[in-house]
Motif scaffolding. Structure first.
Motif, PDB file in Angstrom:
ATOM      1  N   GLU A  38     106.895  -5.217 -42.120  1.00 45.97           N
ATOM      2  CA  GLU A  38     106.299  -6.161 -41.935  1.00 45.97           C
ATOM      3  C   GLU A  38     105.777  -6.915 -40.597  1.00 45.97           C
ATOM      4  O   GLU A  38     104.273  -7.391 -40.613  1.00 45.97           O
ATOM      5  CB  GLU A  38     107.505  -7.237 -41.786  1.00 45.97           C
ATOM      6  CG  GLU A  38     107.310  -8.819 -41.515  1.00 45.97           C
ATOM      7  CD  GLU A  38     107.937  -9.602 -41.658  1.00 45.97           C
ATOM      8  OE1 GLU A  38     108.068 -10.685 -41.233  1.00 45.97           O
ATOM      9  OE2 GLU A  38     109.105  -9.900 -42.289  1.00 45.97           O
ATOM     10  N   LYS A  39     105.854  -6.028 -39.617  1.00 44.48           N
ATOM     11  CA  LYS A  39     105.492  -6.453 -38.104  1.00 44.48           C
ATOM     12  C   LYS A  39     103.735  -5.364 -38.158  1.00 44.48           C
ATOM     13  O   LYS A  39     102.708  -6.178 -37.492  1.00 44.48           O
ATOM     14  CB  LYS A  39     105.877  -4.897 -37.330  1.00 44.48           C
ATOM     15  CG  LYS A  39     105.496  -5.463 -35.648  1.00 44.48           C
ATOM     16  CD  LYS A  39     106.555  -4.214 -34.657  1.00 44.48           C
ATOM     17  CE  LYS A  39     105.755  -4.655 -33.424  1.00 44.48           C
ATOM     18  NZ  LYS A  39     106.453  -3.486 -32.036  1.00 44.48           N
ATOM     19  N   ARG A  42     102.038  -8.165 -40.269  1.00 47.02           N
ATOM     20  CA  ARG A  42     101.792  -8.942 -39.091  1.00 47.02           C
ATOM     21  C   ARG A  42     100.742  -9.213 -38.051  1.00 47.02           C
ATOM     22  O   ARG A  42      99.862  -9.869 -37.891  1.00 47.02           O
ATOM     23  CB  ARG A  42     102.386  -9.916 -38.909  1.00 47.02           C
ATOM     24  CG  ARG A  42     102.854 -10.840 -38.312  1.00 47.02           C
ATOM     25  CD  ARG A  42     104.262 -11.593 -38.071  1.00 47.02           C
ATOM     26  NE  ARG A  42     105.303 -11.703 -39.184  1.00 47.02           N
ATOM     27  CZ  ARG A  42     105.166 -12.525 -39.886  1.00 47.02           C
ATOM     28  NH1 ARG A  42     104.220 -13.745 -39.872  1.00 47.02           N
ATOM     29  NH2 ARG A  42     105.691 -12.975 -41.400  1.00 47.02           N
ATOM     30  N   ASN A  43     100.697  -7.981 -37.209  1.00 46.87           N
ATOM     31  CA  ASN A  43      99.798  -7.876 -36.066  1.00 46.87           C
ATOM     32  C   ASN A  43      98.097  -7.384 -37.027  1.00 46.87           C
ATOM     33  O   ASN A  43      97.664  -8.164 -36.083  1.00 46.87           O
ATOM     34  CB  ASN A  43      99.674  -6.601 -35.749  1.00 46.87           C
ATOM     35  CG  ASN A  43     101.155  -6.355 -34.850  1.00 46.87           C
ATOM     36  OD1 ASN A  43     101.507  -7.703 -33.987  1.00 46.87           O
ATOM     37  ND2 ASN A  43     101.830  -5.377 -34.599  1.00 46.87           N
TER      38      ASN A  43
END
Length: 86
Positions: A38-39, A42-43
């Protein structure tokens, strides 16, 4: 970069005012990205939104990230466009 790629990047720049070199750098940076993280996703979404000068609400960002992480990203341009507009 071959002529097809150059033409495609020129069209992107003309239609969206995004620098083709920036697009190429992003594309190169995600070649081996973990799209289940997810990180990471998202970035990438934030980076692309900023490049395109298309702000996303928190809800839009969450929906896009969830779709990518869950492997449910639309495969055609029309469906993808709808996802970004919601």
């Amino acid at each position: 970069m071959n002529n097809f790629q150059k033409g495609m990047f020129d069209k992107i720049q003309k239609n969206s005012n995004i620098n083709p070199e920036e697009v190429y750098k992003v594309a190169d940076s995600v070649k081996h990205a973990d799209f289940s993280d997810e990180k990471t996703v998202r970035n990438l979404v934030k980076q692309l939104s900023t490049m395109a000068n298309k702000p996303l609400s928190k809800e839009q960002e969450d929906k896009i990230v969830k779709s990518v992480v869950n492997g449910k990203m639309p495969g055609d341009a029309n469906s993808l466009n709808k996802l970004f507009r919601k």
